[in-house]
Write a protein that holds these residues in place. Structure first.
Motif, mmCIF file in Angstrom:
data_model
loop_
_atom_site.group_PDB
_atom_site.id
_atom_site.type_symbol
_atom_site.label_atom_id
_atom_site.label_comp_id
_atom_site.label_asym_id
_atom_site.label_seq_id
_atom_site.Cartn_x
_atom_site.Cartn_y
_atom_site.Cartn_z
ATOM 1 N N LYS A 18 24.783 2.645 32.129
ATOM 2 C CA LYS A 18 24.142 3.771 31.446
ATOM 3 C C LYS A 18 23.323 3.298 30.252
ATOM 4 N N PHE A 19 23.865 2.386 29.471
ATOM 5 C CA PHE A 19 23.131 1.881 28.307
ATOM 6 C C PHE A 19 21.897 1.090 28.729
ATOM 7 N N ALA A 20 22.019 0.306 29.793
ATOM 8 C CA ALA A 20 20.853 -0.447 30.276
ATOM 9 C C ALA A 20 19.730 0.493 30.670
ATOM 10 N N CYS A 21 20.068 1.561 31.384
ATOM 11 C CA CYS A 21 19.051 2.531 31.812
ATOM 12 C C CYS A 21 18.429 3.244 30.618
ATOM 13 N N ILE A 22 19.258 3.689 29.693
ATOM 14 C CA ILE A 22 18.779 4.433 28.526
ATOM 15 C C ILE A 22 17.884 3.559 27.646
ATOM 16 N N TYR A 23 18.200 2.267 27.539
ATOM 17 C CA TYR A 23 17.462 1.388 26.626
ATOM 18 C C TYR A 23 16.227 0.737 27.258
ATOM 19 N N GLY A 24 15.906 1.092 28.511
ATOM 20 C CA GLY A 24 14.610 0.686 29.024
ATOM 21 C C GLY A 24 14.568 -0.187 30.251
ATOM 22 N N ALA A 25 15.705 -0.483 30.866
ATOM 23 C CA ALA A 25 15.679 -1.271 32.104
ATOM 24 C C ALA A 25 15.085 -0.437 33.230
ATOM 25 N N ASP A 26 14.318 -1.081 34.100
ATOM 26 C CA ASP A 26 13.793 -0.417 35.300
ATOM 27 C C ASP A 26 14.810 -0.431 36.433
ATOM 28 N N ALA A 27 15.715 -1.405 36.375
ATOM 29 C CA ALA A 27 16.737 -1.547 37.407
ATOM 30 C C ALA A 27 17.925 -2.281 36.814
ATOM 31 N N VAL A 331 27.009 6.212 18.969
ATOM 32 C CA VAL A 331 26.841 7.636 18.682
ATOM 33 C C VAL A 331 27.135 8.447 19.943
ATOM 34 N N LEU A 332 28.042 9.412 19.814
ATOM 35 C CA LEU A 332 28.380 10.299 20.924
ATOM 36 C C LEU A 332 27.663 11.644 20.813
ATOM 37 N N GLU A 333 27.553 12.156 19.588
ATOM 38 C CA GLU A 333 26.894 13.439 19.346
ATOM 39 C C GLU A 333 26.250 13.414 17.963
ATOM 40 N N TYR A 334 25.302 14.338 17.739
ATOM 41 C CA TYR A 334 24.669 14.457 16.421
ATOM 42 C C TYR A 334 24.350 15.920 16.146
ATOM 43 N N ASP A 335 24.700 16.380 14.943
ATOM 44 C CA ASP A 335 24.431 17.744 14.507
ATOM 45 C C ASP A 335 23.264 17.720 13.526
ATOM 46 N N GLU A 336 22.116 18.259 13.933
ATOM 47 C CA GLU A 336 20.927 18.227 13.088
ATOM 48 C C GLU A 336 21.110 19.023 11.798
ATOM 49 N N LYS A 337 21.886 20.098 11.850
ATOM 50 C CA LYS A 337 22.058 20.951 10.668
ATOM 51 C C LYS A 337 22.829 20.231 9.566
ATOM 52 N N THR A 338 23.875 19.526 9.936
ATOM 53 C CA THR A 338 24.724 18.864 8.934
ATOM 54 C C THR A 338 24.362 17.406 8.715
ATOM 55 N N ASP A 354 27.029 -1.448 4.592
ATOM 56 C CA ASP A 354 25.586 -1.404 4.834
ATOM 57 C C ASP A 354 25.381 -1.671 6.319
ATOM 58 N N ILE A 355 24.914 -0.673 7.047
ATOM 59 C CA ILE A 355 24.830 -0.789 8.509
ATOM 60 C C ILE A 355 23.392 -0.605 8.992
ATOM 61 N N GLU A 356 23.158 -1.007 10.264
ATOM 62 C CA GLU A 356 21.885 -0.772 10.929
ATOM 63 C C GLU A 356 22.139 0.099 12.157
ATOM 64 N N ILE A 357 21.205 0.987 12.443
ATOM 65 C CA ILE A 357 21.294 1.861 13.608
ATOM 66 C C ILE A 357 20.087 1.592 14.483
ATOM 67 N N ILE A 358 20.329 1.314 15.766
ATOM 68 C CA ILE A 358 19.240 1.062 16.704
ATOM 69 C C ILE A 358 19.325 2.045 17.864
ATOM 70 N N GLY A 359 18.166 2.300 18.477
ATOM 71 C CA GLY A 359 18.119 3.200 19.617
ATOM 72 C C GLY A 359 17.120 2.718 20.641
ATOM 73 N N PRO A 360 16.969 3.448 21.743
ATOM 74 C CA PRO A 360 16.066 3.040 22.826
ATOM 75 C C PRO A 360 14.594 2.989 22.415
ATOM 76 N N LYS A 400 22.579 10.581 21.040
ATOM 77 C CA LYS A 400 23.610 9.969 21.868
ATOM 78 C C LYS A 400 23.103 8.628 22.393
ATOM 79 N N TYR A 401 23.979 7.623 22.437
ATOM 80 C CA TYR A 401 23.722 6.257 22.892
ATOM 81 C C TYR A 401 23.125 5.356 21.790
ATOM 82 N N TYR A 402 22.839 5.887 20.603
ATOM 83 C CA TYR A 402 22.424 4.999 19.515
ATOM 84 C C TYR A 402 23.600 4.087 19.161
ATOM 85 N N ILE A 403 23.268 2.895 18.667
ATOM 86 C CA ILE A 403 24.274 1.862 18.387
ATOM 87 C C ILE A 403 24.288 1.518 16.898
#
Length: 411
Positions: A18-27, A331-338, A354-360, A400-403
């Motif tokens: 799932k992470f491979a697909c979400i982050y840009g793999a074609d296969a 990241v499993l879920e995110y609430d935009e309001k809070t 001090d952390i870094e957050i990465i996404g697709p 969701k799926y951010y690391i």
């Protein structure tokens, strides 16, 4: 130049797929619980395969299944039933190395596309033509080929025969992965998925006429690792890869972490897309190699692509990985309001980190953890429990799926 190429990622289990697909793999390429060369990976049950294939296909991605062990007689007993099941699951292709396995595929799963594994050590265009005539759609090239040799293979083979090459990951010391060392040293057959990786062990040299006299090949009280290869990394050579005629760019690592898969895929996805968008103005971005260095790795090499490896492509002092960053959460879920994200912990984290957050989408951001809560809503200073669900106040929106990752203290 190839106007279209495939980025192919490893998936040792359903979550990594799932992470491979979400982050840009074609296969992705996966292993079932038998017949693959990574027996110690969690691998896929038929139920996981079905879910993974559905997940991938819904996103326009493909799933290839490995059948690339070098089988003995007893291995063939379960193969017909296994192939019939794969045929039902809508697998996009299978990867094999053995002629007998190919014959079984034609009999029990004639609709499955066939890819020839690197284990078959295809190093020339006549061999590629032979396999093409047997019904093979794609050749996973031997790792021992240069760009010049690959271009010659492409020039002398049918246009609809695809070529696939490894571009990143661990290198095997043996020719096309055909290793007998593990079988001899640990009674674990690497050609049947049970490699003990003795090439990473430390050794001393003993001269035949001087039994018991152990000579370090390089002066080091711990011995030396003279079979131990650096990791392949071709991020600096995207134009050459594309122009060589390789269609599928393969990342090694079915045994690696979710973080390794996601981060490696997102970097190569970015580099490939940048080149294909504008080949004339393409420029290598040094940030890409920095990002690849933020996952567990050994020192990098270009393998055989540019020239035959020399002593500089081996590691003699350690078999350990370089680990600059810790993978700490998903990241499993995110609430935009809070601005609160629900995060699954993968490594202990603290308020004030001090952390870094990465996404697709490639670009990430940094922040300090200022507020952290447990699943009951109580504010906490540390999340110590494996896969603990916690809430973190985020500085910017996430999905969701951010690391989440954190630089290691020793660095």
């Amino acid at each position: 130049m190839n106007k279209e190429v495939e980025l192919l990622a490893p998936a040792g289990d359903l979550e990594k797929l799932k992470f491979a697909c979400i982050y840009g793999a074609d296969a992705v390429y996966i292993g079932g619980q038998i017949f693959g060369l990574r027996a110690s990976a969690r691998n896929f049950s038929f139920e996981d395969m079905e879910e993974g294939i559905k997940f991938a296909h819904e996103r326009g991605k493909k799933v290839y299944v490995t059948l690339n062990i070098i089988p003995h007689n007893e291995d063939l007993n379960e193969l017909p039933g296994y192939l019939e099941k794969l045929n039902e699951l809508d697998v996009d292709a299978i990867i094999l190395s053995d002629p007998g396995t190919l014959m079984y595929v034609k009999e029990y799963a004639p609709n499955l596309e066939i890819h020839l594994s690197t284990q078959a050590n295809n190093t020339n265009y006549m061999s590629a033509k032979f396999w093409y005539k047997q019904g093979v759609k794609r050749i996973v090239l031997a790792r021992e080929l240069s760009f010049e040799e690959i271009r010659e293979i492409r020039k002398n083979t049918p246009k609809d025969l695809q070529l696939e090459g490894f571009i990143h990951g661990a290198m095997c010391i043996s020719y096309s992965g055909r290793c007998l060392l593990s079988n001899y040293m640990a009674n674990r057959d690497s050609n049947r998925g049970e490699c003990a990786h003795p090439c990473r062990w430390n050794y001393y040299l003993v001269e035949e006429q001087r039994p018991g006299e152990y000579i370090p090949v390089i002066e080091d009280e711990k011995g030396t690792y003279f079979f131990n290869s650096k990791d392949l990394c071709m991020i600096n050579h995207i134009p050459e890869l594309i122009n060589s005629g390789i269609y599928s760019f393969k990342i090694e690592g079915r045994m690696k972490s979710i973080y390794y898969v996601a981060n490696t895929v997102r970097v190569y996805r970015k580099a490939i897309d940048e080149y294909l968008k504008s080949p004339e103005s393409f420029k290598f971005n040094s940030e890409w190699i920095e990002e690849l260095s933020k996952v567990s790795h050994r020192k990098f090499t270009t393998g055989f692509y540019l020239n035959k490896p020399t002593e500089d492509d081996q590691l003699y002092t350690t078999s350990s990985y370089i680990r600059k960053y810790d993978f700490i959460g998903i990241v499993l879920e995110y609430d935009e309001k809070t601005g609160i994200a629900i995060v699954e912990q993968r490594n202990r984290m603290f308020k004030g980190d001090d952390i870094e957050i990465i996404g697709p989408n490639y670009k990430g951001f940094s922040q300090v953890i200022t507020k952290m809560y447990n699943d009951k809503g109580k504010e906490i200073d540390v999340a110590p429990h494996a896969q603990q669900k916690i809430k973190i106040l985020m500085d910017k929106p996430v999905e969701k799926y951010y690391i989440l990752r954190r630089k290691r203290e020793e660095n």
